[in-house]
Design an enzyme around this catalytic site. Structure first.
Site, PDB file in Angstrom:
ATOM      1  N   ASP A  78       1.379  -1.739  -0.020  1.00 40.66           N
ATOM      2  CA  ASP A  78      -0.122  -0.058  -0.047  1.00 40.66           C
ATOM      3  C   ASP A  78       0.927   0.989  -0.115  1.00 40.66           C
ATOM      4  OD1 ASP A  78      -1.762   1.258   0.240  1.00 40.66           O
ATOM      5  OD2 ASP A  78      -2.913   0.912   2.662  1.00 40.66           O
ATOM      6  N   CYS A 107     -12.506   1.539   1.687  1.00 42.07           N
ATOM      7  CA  CYS A 107     -11.087   2.184   1.611  1.00 42.07           C
ATOM      8  C   CYS A 107     -10.540   1.217   2.849  1.00 42.07           C
ATOM      9  CB  CYS A 107     -10.467   3.274   1.895  1.00 42.07           C
ATOM     10  SG  CYS A 107      -9.064   4.275   2.245  1.00 42.07           S
ATOM     11  N   THR A 108      -8.860   0.916   2.607  1.00 36.80           N
ATOM     12  CA  THR A 108      -8.724  -0.007   3.419  1.00 36.80           C
ATOM     13  C   THR A 108      -8.599   1.000   4.739  1.00 36.80           C
ATOM     14  OG1 THR A 108      -6.328   0.261   2.828  1.00 36.80           O
ATOM     15  CG2 THR A 108      -7.681  -1.992   2.337  1.00 36.80           C
ATOM     16  N   CYS A 160      -5.020  -1.697  -0.582  1.00 40.52           N
ATOM     17  CA  CYS A 160      -5.008  -0.612  -1.418  1.00 40.52           C
ATOM     18  C   CYS A 160      -6.191  -0.601  -1.468  1.00 40.52           C
ATOM     19  CB  CYS A 160      -4.383   0.156  -1.320  1.00 40.52           C
ATOM     20  SG  CYS A 160      -4.812   1.721  -2.260  1.00 40.52           S
ATOM     21  N   GLY A 174      -3.950   8.125  -4.236  1.00 39.69           N
ATOM     22  CA  GLY A 174      -5.253   8.744  -4.718  1.00 39.69           C
ATOM     23  C   GLY A 174      -4.904   9.769  -5.780  1.00 39.69           C
TER      24      GLY A 174
END
Length: 270
Positions: free
Chosen positions: A7, A177-178, A70, A40
């Site tokens: 991630d 979203c993680t 992610c 993002g």
């Protein structure tokens, strides 16, 4: 057994903790990208390039499976990662839990980053698995970034703003979203309406961890001796968990049950 997770930041902690609980004996490799985060706002092409570099850094440690911890990276980079690394290295993406949420039948909301909210990827999942169910896509401005910093005030503000966008009749929230799984109970408290049934939250960490074991032909063994080691890569460099990770139960779990590596084990992973 060796399982890698990747991630841009500490959003992978939820899936990491899930793997650790299922297999305390597994060696874990966490590949983060502090030099390139957040992912993002990047273009899909740029994000894919960053994700590929982080994945290849993890792959150099010869794991048995790689979890993309992610949602945004899964949306944009999963096909490229699989094309580059499979079949030698199984790659498991993280998909919002829209299907189980829709199975509940009630109206639900999907909390996700602005980059994922409204994306063709998410809309296709809704169309495929939530036909006939009322779904609200909620963009959570700044929440992932606040969780990444463990900024309590910013987390509170971002959760409150997203809760205000969530319809009152919602019975279920998908954590798309993680990072959000690290503050799940705060989200539950913010969205729960007085007099309504208990809010149901759907994350992806448990399902992703179980899928990784299935892909490599292993079974859960939560009773196994907790001897698994932890290797942390920061934009390819070996390091330690970022300090904000320890603000969360999932990060504390890794510190608690992961033994310090000996000099011999350290040299074996470099």
């Amino acid at each position: 057994m060796k399982i890698a997770l990747m991630d841009s930041g500490i959003g992978l902690l939820a899936a990491t903790a899930a793997v650790r609980r299922l297999r305390p004996d597994a060696d874990l490799i966490l590949s983060l990208d502090p030099d390139g985060m957040p992912w993002g706002p990047r273009t899909p092409e740029d994000l894919t390039a960053r994700a590929l570099a982080v994945a290849e850094a993890a792959a150099a440690h010869r794991p048995d499976a790689l979890i993309v911890g992610c949602n945004t990276a899964t949306v944009h980079a999963l096909p490229t990662l699989r094309a580059r690394l499979e079949p030698d290295l199984p790659v498991i993406g993280t998909v919002p839990a829209i299907k189980p949420a829709a199975a509940g039948g009630g109206p639900f909301a999907i909390w996700a980053t602005p980059a994922t909210t409204g994306s063709d990827y998410q809309r296709n999942l809704i169309q495929d698995f939530a036909g006939g169910v009322s779904v609200t896509e909620v963009p959570c401005w700044g929440l992932a970034e606040a969780v990444e910093r463990a900024d309590e005030a910013a987390i509170t503000a971002a959760v409150a703003a997203a809760a205000a966008l969530t319809p009152e009749d919602v019975t279920t929230v998908v954590l798309g979203c993680t990072h959000y799984e690290l503050v799940a109970e705060r989200i539950r408290t913010a969205v729960q309406r007085p007099g309504h049934p208990p809010l149901v939250l759907h994350g992806s960490a448990g399902a992703v961890a179980a899928q990784a074991l299935r892909r490599i032909g292993e079974l859960p063994a939560p009773e196994a001796e907790p001897v698994g080691t932890l290797t942390v890569l920061l934009s390819g460099r070996e390091g330690t968990l970022p300090a904000p990770a320890l603000a969360y139960e999932e990060g504390q779990l890794l510190r608690t049950v992961t033994p310090a590596r000996s000099a011999q084990s350290r040299s074996a992973t470099l």
